[in-house]
Design an enzyme around this catalytic site. Structure first.
Site, mmCIF file in Angstrom:
data_model
loop_
_atom_site.group_PDB
_atom_site.id
_atom_site.type_symbol
_atom_site.label_atom_id
_atom_site.label_comp_id
_atom_site.label_asym_id
_atom_site.label_seq_id
_atom_site.Cartn_x
_atom_site.Cartn_y
_atom_site.Cartn_z
ATOM 1 N N LYS A 80 -9.844 -6.434 4.623
ATOM 2 C CA LYS A 80 -11.209 -6.901 4.926
ATOM 3 C C LYS A 80 -11.226 -8.422 4.944
ATOM 4 C CE LYS A 80 -15.968 -6.109 3.265
ATOM 5 N NZ LYS A 80 -16.794 -5.499 2.195
ATOM 6 N N SER A 89 -20.196 -2.396 3.960
ATOM 7 C CA SER A 89 -19.840 -3.527 4.799
ATOM 8 C C SER A 89 -18.371 -3.537 5.213
ATOM 9 C CB SER A 89 -20.160 -4.822 4.059
ATOM 10 O OG SER A 89 -19.402 -4.889 2.858
ATOM 11 N N SER A 137 -19.722 -0.542 -0.576
ATOM 12 C CA SER A 137 -19.095 -0.915 0.697
ATOM 13 C C SER A 137 -17.688 -0.398 0.933
ATOM 14 C CB SER A 137 -19.095 -2.429 0.865
ATOM 15 O OG SER A 137 -20.374 -2.842 1.230
#
Ligand code: GLN
Length: 490
Positions: free
Chosen positions: A77, A152, A176
């Site tokens: 990420k 996210s 997330s």
């Protein structure tokens, strides 16, 4: 026909490379082709690391003694810093930021010969639940390209589901990792607060943030977690305690078999197929001899409002560092305070600004007691209720999300997006671990996830329970389904 190496699970690929049956370079080349083929549609990656990945693969191939992750091709990420590799947080304000150092988790993965193939898309500064809040583009769900992958960490989840990586790192502040794992048919773990170092994770809400792992099966998720877990003196909240061997113990029988489920009243408003799946999972457990206890859990309903005060409050303070002076983007101006204002006005997107505004408001004198202090007290009540619950049961089971993957653009109202986090934020507020496991499919072919919660540092027990359930659910994280969607799109 030649086997497609990108379809191998993480553990399988590692075994083939370590036994010398396959060269790592071949695996990496297969991933490069797969990314080239599908990422135009899925849009999981913000930055690819192809040249460095190939160079490292050649170097690892020539090593006589290989690390525990030689063969693992991973996505990370883009809020976890990588030395020399652009790290944007999905924000204009860090669009061209090249970090001068590696996060601890990156150091640990690379020390075991993992390959980082790219950095994945996210909601700006990890604020959101659909990966539509990225300043660059929205990521799509590989199971249905008209739907969101969750967020996210949606880029990481989509990459693993679409075979653009064998596993991935995400961050979980309020769900997330678990929510996108559920929406993309993956296993996702948010570890106990302190199990994994946050050094090099760009902070959103420091008392809630944890780095977590995605994979297509429980064993792969446990393997990845075992490498990144453990004490780090560079993170003052890191737990100084030994990490159990998740892999060697995975198949041992569970010692404890008491499971708590949520009272019916806490499930109102949940999508009917998700609710039916949850009931089926509970029945499965009963048949396996687990004792089921139903919990009223009175504070659960306060978790969302509590989270949406605490998280923005911490974010408003953490994001003060993006002022155009030290990092990334700086707006043109001849005057200092005007430069700050212009930089932040142009650099941040609307969800980030909304969080900074609400957080600053909740912390301001005159309102602090009414909002922040009350939220902090509610958080203590939630922690206490978990402590009481874990005296009676060993696990708590919930659906991971109130609904399966929703349509792109469907949630324009921020509050409707916040409701996505109803089942996940409690674990962050309490600091306990949570794992999401694929537990079924909707009639129109979308994955459904079940969340397993346990007391602090019960990751091994969560992996063991998930491993047992994985065999029963027999969920097919099926590339054919995904390929068909892609072909139809052509
Ligand atoms: N969806 C939640 C939020 O927007 C959780 C985000 C996260 O875990 N990073 O804050």
């Amino acid at each position: 026909m030649k086997q497609k190496l990108f379809e191998l699970g993480l553990t399988e690929a590692v075994n083939l490379v370590k036994s010398g049956q396959v060269r790592l370079v071949e695996i990496v080349e297969d991933y490069l082709n797969q990314i080239d083929r599908v990422d135009k549609k899925v849009k999981a990656y913000l930055t690819c690391n192809f040249d460095a990945a190939l160079a490292r693969a050649r170097q690892i191939d020539s090593k006589p003694e290989k690390g525990k992750l030689a063969g693992a091709v991973l996505a990370v990420k883009d809020n976890i810093v990588t030395r020399g590799l652009r790290t944007t947080c999905g924000s204009k304000i860090l669009e061209n930021f090249i970090p001068p150092y590696n996060a601890t988790v990156i150091e640990r993965l690379e020390a075991e010969d993992a390959i980082i193939i790219g950095k994945t898309n996210l909601d700006e500064f990890a604020m959101g639940g659909s990966t539509e809040n990225s300043a660059f583009f929205a990521t799509r769900n590989p199971w249905d390209l008209d739907r969101v992958p969750g967020g996210s960490s949606g880029g990481s989840a989509a990459a693993v589901a679409a075979r653009e990586a064998a596993g991935a790192l995400g961050s979980d502040t309020g769900g997330s990792v678990r929510q996108p794992a559920a929406l993309c048919g993956l296993v996702g773990l948010k570890p106990t607060y302190g199990l994994v170092s946050r050094y090099g994770l760009i902070a959103f809400a420091s008392s809630l943030d944890q780095i977590g792992t995605f994979a297509r099966n429980v064993r792969d998720c446990a393997l990845l977690t075992s490498i990144i877990a453990g004490f780090d003196r560079r993170d003052s909240t890191s737990a100084d305690r030994p990490v159990p061997d998740f892999i060697a113990n995975l198949e041992l029988p569970l010692a404890k078999k008491r499971v708590g489920v949520l009272a019916e009243a806490l499930l109102t408003g949940v999508n009917s197929e998700v609710a039916a799946n949850y009931k089926a999972v509970v029945r499965n457990l009963q048949e396996l001899g687990f004792a089921i206890e139903r919990f009223p859990f009175p504070s659960w309903q306060y978790a969302l409002p509590c989270y949406y005060i605490i998280a923005p409050s911490e974010a408003s303070s953490n994001l003060a560092r993006f002022d155009g002076v030290r990092y990334g983007f700086r707006a043109d101006s001849r005057e200092l305070s005007e430069m700050y204002v212009k930089t932040r006005t142009l650099g941040f997107g609307s969800e980030v600004k909304r969080r900074i505004l609400t957080g600053t408001f909740a912390l301001s004198s005159g309102y602090y007691d009414a909002y922040y202090a009350r939220a902090a007290r509610a958080r203590q009540t939630i922690i206490r209720e978990f402590q009481t619950a874990f005296k009676q049961v060993d696990f708590i089971l919930t659906p991971t999300t109130p609904e399966p993957a929703f349509k792109r653009g469907e949630k324009q109202d921020p509050l409707s997006m916040y409701l996505e986090d109803y089942f996940t934020v409690t674990a962050n507020l309490a600091g306990i671990p949570g794992l999401s496991l694929p537990s079924g499919m909707t009639l129109n072919g979308l994955p459904i996830g079940t969340q397993l919660l346990g007391p602090d540092f019960s990751e091994l027990e969560l992996f063991k329970l998930a491993f047992l359930l994985e065999k029963i659910f027999n969920f097919k994280n099926n590339i054919d389904g995904i390929t068909t969607v892609r072909e139809e799109e052509e």
